[in-house]
Scaffold this motif. Structure first.
Motif, short mmCIF file in Angstrom:
data_model
loop_
_atom_site.label_atom_id
_atom_site.label_comp_id
_atom_site.label_asym_id
_atom_site.label_seq_id
_atom_site.Cartn_x
_atom_site.Cartn_y
_atom_site.Cartn_z
N GLU A 7 0.92 -1.14 -0.06
CA GLU A 7 -0.17 0.02 0.17
C GLU A 7 0.88 1.31 0.03
OE1 GLU A 7 -3.49 -0.48 2.93
OE2 GLU A 7 -2.03 -2.05 3.51
N ASP A 8 0.13 2.29 -0.61
CA ASP A 8 1.05 3.74 -0.58
C ASP A 8 -0.17 4.71 -0.22
OD1 ASP A 8 2.59 5.72 -0.75
OD2 ASP A 8 2.71 5.65 -2.84
N PRO A 9 -0.44 4.87 1.01
CA PRO A 9 0.31 4.50 1.92
C PRO A 9 -0.48 3.66 2.91
CG PRO A 9 -0.76 6.47 2.69
CD PRO A 9 -1.14 6.13 1.34
N VAL A 10 -0.06 2.72 4.04
CA VAL A 10 -0.81 2.10 4.58
C VAL A 10 -1.53 2.96 5.79
CG1 VAL A 10 -0.58 0.11 6.57
CG2 VAL A 10 0.66 0.02 4.71
N GLU A 11 -2.91 2.82 5.53
CA GLU A 11 -3.83 3.83 6.31
C GLU A 11 -4.26 3.27 7.50
OE1 GLU A 11 -6.94 5.35 4.02
OE2 GLU A 11 -5.75 6.42 2.39
N TYR A 12 -4.53 2.01 7.50
CA TYR A 12 -4.97 1.45 8.88
C TYR A 12 -4.37 0.10 9.09
CZ TYR A 12 -9.11 4.53 8.70
OH TYR A 12 -9.90 5.63 8.41
N ARG A 13 -3.83 -0.34 10.24
CA ARG A 13 -3.35 -1.36 10.61
C ARG A 13 -4.41 -2.67 10.63
NH1 ARG A 13 1.71 -2.21 12.21
NH2 ARG A 13 1.27 -4.08 11.74
N LEU A 14 -4.27 -3.84 10.29
CA LEU A 14 -5.23 -4.91 10.21
C LEU A 14 -4.51 -6.09 10.81
CD1 LEU A 14 -6.71 -4.77 6.35
CD2 LEU A 14 -7.44 -3.79 8.61
N ASN A 15 -5.14 -6.53 12.08
CA ASN A 15 -4.70 -7.54 12.75
C ASN A 15 -4.66 -9.13 11.72
OD1 ASN A 15 -4.46 -6.04 15.07
ND2 ASN A 15 -6.26 -6.38 15.71
N GLY A 16 -3.70 -9.73 11.86
CA GLY A 16 -3.36 -10.96 11.35
C GLY A 16 -2.93 -10.85 9.83
N ILE A 17 -2.52 -9.49 9.27
CA ILE A 17 -2.27 -9.34 8.01
C ILE A 17 -1.07 -8.54 7.73
CG2 ILE A 17 -2.99 -8.08 5.75
CD1 ILE A 17 -6.10 -8.47 6.66
N THR A 18 -0.15 -9.05 7.06
CA THR A 18 1.14 -8.21 6.81
C THR A 18 0.99 -7.27 5.81
OG1 THR A 18 2.34 -10.54 7.39
CG2 THR A 18 3.66 -8.84 6.09
N GLN A 19 1.45 -5.98 6.26
CA GLN A 19 1.41 -4.87 5.55
C GLN A 19 2.52 -4.20 5.18
OE1 GLN A 19 -2.07 -3.52 8.42
NE2 GLN A 19 -2.86 -2.55 6.46
N VAL A 20 2.71 -3.72 3.85
CA VAL A 20 4.07 -3.53 3.26
C VAL A 20 3.88 -2.10 2.88
CG1 VAL A 20 5.94 -3.61 1.58
CG2 VAL A 20 4.81 -5.72 2.83
N GLN A 21 4.71 -1.08 3.21
CA GLN A 21 4.38 0.47 2.93
C GLN A 21 5.46 0.48 1.66
OE1 GLN A 21 2.96 3.27 4.28
NE2 GLN A 21 3.46 4.13 2.50
N VAL A 22 4.87 1.19 0.68
CA VAL A 22 5.66 1.47 -0.56
C VAL A 22 6.81 2.64 -0.01
CG1 VAL A 22 5.54 2.18 -2.60
CG2 VAL A 22 4.01 0.54 -2.33
N LYS A 23 7.97 2.52 -0.61
CA LYS A 23 8.69 3.94 -0.09
C LYS A 23 9.71 3.91 -1.43
CE LYS A 23 8.82 3.18 4.76
NZ LYS A 23 9.71 2.69 5.93
N PRO A 24 9.20 4.62 -2.49
CA PRO A 24 10.08 4.75 -3.53
C PRO A 24 11.19 5.46 -3.43
CG PRO A 24 7.62 5.57 -3.82
CD PRO A 24 7.91 5.37 -2.64
N VAL A 25 11.47 6.42 -2.41
CA VAL A 25 12.81 6.97 -2.25
C VAL A 25 13.75 6.04 -1.91
CG1 VAL A 25 13.93 8.75 -0.95
CG2 VAL A 25 11.82 9.27 -1.63
N ALA A 26 13.47 4.90 -1.11
CA ALA A 26 14.11 3.88 -0.60
C ALA A 26 14.30 2.76 -1.66
CB ALA A 26 13.88 3.44 0.81
N GLY A 27 13.61 2.83 -2.68
CA GLY A 27 13.56 1.94 -3.62
C GLY A 27 12.38 0.79 -3.59
N MET A 28 11.81 0.89 -2.84
CA MET A 28 10.57 -0.04 -2.37
C MET A 28 9.64 0.50 -3.24
SD MET A 28 9.50 -2.73 -1.08
CE MET A 28 10.27 -3.23 0.57
N THR A 29 9.54 0.10 -4.61
CA THR A 29 8.38 0.27 -5.40
C THR A 29 7.34 -1.00 -5.64
OG1 THR A 29 9.42 -0.70 -7.33
CG2 THR A 29 9.85 1.77 -6.84
N PHE A 30 6.19 -0.52 -6.13
CA PHE A 30 5.18 -1.38 -6.14
C PHE A 30 5.59 -2.81 -6.60
CE2 PHE A 30 1.83 1.53 -5.28
CZ PHE A 30 0.98 1.00 -4.43
N PRO A 31 6.18 -2.86 -7.92
CA PRO A 31 6.90 -3.93 -8.35
C PRO A 31 7.96 -4.80 -7.46
CG PRO A 31 6.87 -2.28 -10.12
CD PRO A 31 6.55 -1.75 -8.81
N LYS A 32 8.83 -4.01 -7.04
CA LYS A 32 9.82 -4.63 -6.12
C LYS A 32 9.02 -5.12 -4.94
CE LYS A 32 14.39 -3.94 -4.03
NZ LYS A 32 15.40 -2.77 -3.86
#
Length: 566
Positions: A350-375
């Motif tokens: 997600e970009d951004p992670v708006e809410y935290r959901l229990n039992g689910i792994t959520q990944v924040q996209v960070k293009p500046v750090a090289g963490m893009t959607f495809p990567k």
């Protein structure tokens, strides 16, 4: 000489009750020893206001008629909102003898003692109607009025008290500090939360700073703040949200967690340099909202059934489409809650992670750090996922990975920006995905909009006009006596006639026939016609259904849905 209860004396002298009723009360009092006031209240022989008046006369206490506008706000706020509400009291004025307090129960010694401890003043009780006191409390502790009072104080004081002490880092309370800037920002935030706003806009204008709330999707003016305090207000918000106060030339993003009425809220803060100063926008996220009810979000029985059928597939791709702010994220989160089971590994990007959901792994996209959607997606596929949520498909690379994942045993959920459900298919193809792969991967797509719902407090029925009938029934088959609903406007809905919003959907299922049409290169209109033949309801149909059910208005669906094209 025997003691005579002063309440009884008042009942007799004022002739409040008939003789037979009064004698009945006296008999019960003598038989049970119960206080006369208790009998009057239990038997509903007098209303609350009359009972307070009787007690006031009996004990030589003044009874006053209250007017919220004539009470000094500074005096009213000598007690907290919590204390005022608990005892139904409100301070009226200060004089040499002490603090004059209007009380719904002027004989309540515990209330008087606590007020004296909290304020340091001797309490001089006066009696007033409990309902009138409640109204005054609501008026003086309403966040809009509190904010206006702070602003008025700033205008009077000018720049002489401009310097404010900055708040400490860490989780903040919405109560704010004692300085004017802290009080102002606190009042603005609390007012937005109370008004159910999703965003706060603080905009540098001339001659004043404009503050607006986005409520139910529309911006509403709230207050004007003196331009002289705008730099300090922006600096205060920046410090709260861990932003660089020395940098005013480039946009910044920040975050702060605040508490209000025992609940926590996330504020996503964004600053934008503009002519006249920096504009601040704060997105309000209620941290309580951890589980969305699928049945509440997708309220239509037909749409709910269709979604459940599509989600019953072990793999494939379901896309939600619609403009920004149409509720796609809320729907996706409700879907995740539906499919979230211990045996499933669910991962989101997600970009951004708006809410935290229990039992689910959520990944924040960070293009500046090289963490893009495809990567991020490539890494997720090595995490053995069962269900993948992609915040948005924006480019060919992301689309290829999403389609490939759907074809290799994963349930993929994502969003696209298209006007209708059929448009999601052509959008993927335009991104460079083969029509055969699109048809094979897709379970379906759903276009979504949010319509405001009629205020339940001021909702009223009226006879539909000829133009409204034409909009709702373009085939001319409208009932002759068609009646609709609309909100007249009241304090609960801020005179708009609307409170809250609900989702409407256009859900396209990729049937075998639709799949063949995708592979053969059929256009959006042809696919939509086939889906209609198979029972799909368009956004227009869904909107009309809500109007006829009395949930919303013709004006609202025309604002949200293209009723001409359907």
């Amino acid at each position: 000489m025997s003691y005579i209860d002063p309440i009884i004396s008042v009942l007799q002298s004022e002739e409040v009750l008939g003789q037979s009723v009064l004698e009945s009360v006296l008999d019960k009092q003598q038989d049970t020893g119960e206080a006369v006031v208790s009998i009057l209240r239990r038997e509903n022989l007098v209303d609350d206001e009359e009972l307070v008046r009787i007690q006031a006369i009996a004990h030589n206490i003044e009874f006053v008629e209250l007017s919220a506008e004539t009470i000094d706000p500074m005096v009213a706020h000598l007690v907290s909102h919590k204390l005022a509400s608990r005892y139904n009291v409100i301070p009226l004025k200060r004089d040499e003898q002490g603090l004059v307090v209007a009380m719904g129960n002027p004989l309540d010694l515990a209330a008087r003692d606590e007020i004296e401890v909290k304020t340091g003043y001797s309490v001089i009780p006066v009696a007033a109607s409990p309902a009138a006191i409640s109204h005054v409390i609501q008026y003086h502790f309403d966040e809009a009025n509190v904010t206006k009072q702070v602003v008025a104080s700033m205008r009077l004081k000018g720049d002489s008290e401009g310097d404010s002490e900055e708040t400490q880092k860490g989780p903040r309370s919405c109560e704010g500090g004692d300085d004017p800037i802290s009080k102002l920002v606190s009042s603005i935030v609390k007012g937005a939360i109370t008004a159910r706003a999703s965003d706060i806009h603080i905009e540098p204008q001339t001659p004043d700073v404009r503050v607006r709330y986005r409520i139910d999707g529309t911006l509403r003016d709230t207050i004007r703040v003196p331009a002289s305090v705008q730099p300090e207000m922006v600096s205060h918000i920046k410090i709260m949200s861990d932003m660089d106060i020395s940098e005013r030339r480039v946009p910044q993003d920040g975050h702060v967690t605040v508490s209000h009425d025992g609940r926590e809220y996330d504020l996503r803060v964004s600053s934008l340099p503009s002519v006249g100063g920096e504009k601040i926008v704060m997105r309000i996220l209620d941290k309580r909202v951890e589980r969305w009810s699928f049945d509440k979000v997708i309220a239509s029985a037909d749409d709910n059934k269709t979604f459940r059928r599509l989600l019953g597939n072990p793999y494939g791709m379901l896309l939600l489409t619609g403009p920004t702010g149409s509720g796609k994220t809320t729907t996706l989160y409700s879907v995740l809650q539906l499919v979230n089971r211990p045996e499933k590994n669910i991962v989101t990007v997600e970009d951004p992670v708006e809410y935290r959901l229990n039992g689910i792994t959520q990944v924040q996209v960070k293009p500046v750090a090289g963490m893009t959607f495809p990567k991020a997606l490539r890494s997720i596929l090595r995490q053995d996922p069962d269900i993948i949520l992609i915040g948005e498909i924006r480019d060919r690379e992301t689309a290829e990975i999403a389609v490939g994942s759907a074809l290799t045993g994963h349930l993929v959920l994502s969003t696209l920006h298209t006007n209708d459900a059929a448009g999601a298919i052509s959008r993927l193809i335009n991104l460079g995905i083969s029509p055969f792969l699109v048809g094979a991967a897709m379970l379906g797509s759903a276009a979504q909009r949010l319509v405001r719902t009629c205020c339940p407090k001021c909702k009223e029925r009226y006879k539909a006009s000829d133009s409204e009938k034409e909009i709702l029934f373009p085939d001319g088959q409208a009932p002759k006596d068609l009646s609709l609903w609309r909100g007249a406007g009241c304090s609960q809905c801020y005179d708009t006639g609307y409170v809250g919003r609900r989702s409407i959907y256009e859900v396209l299922s990729v049937s075998r026939r639709v799949l063949r049409m995708i592979v053969d290169g059929a256009d959006d209109d042809a696919i939509k016609d086939q889906a209609l033949t198979e029972g799909m309801q368009t956004l227009r149909m869904a909107a009309v259904r809500e109007v006829l059910a009395g949930e919303t208005t013709v004006e609202e669906i025309m604002r949200v849905v293209d009723v001409e094209r359907g």
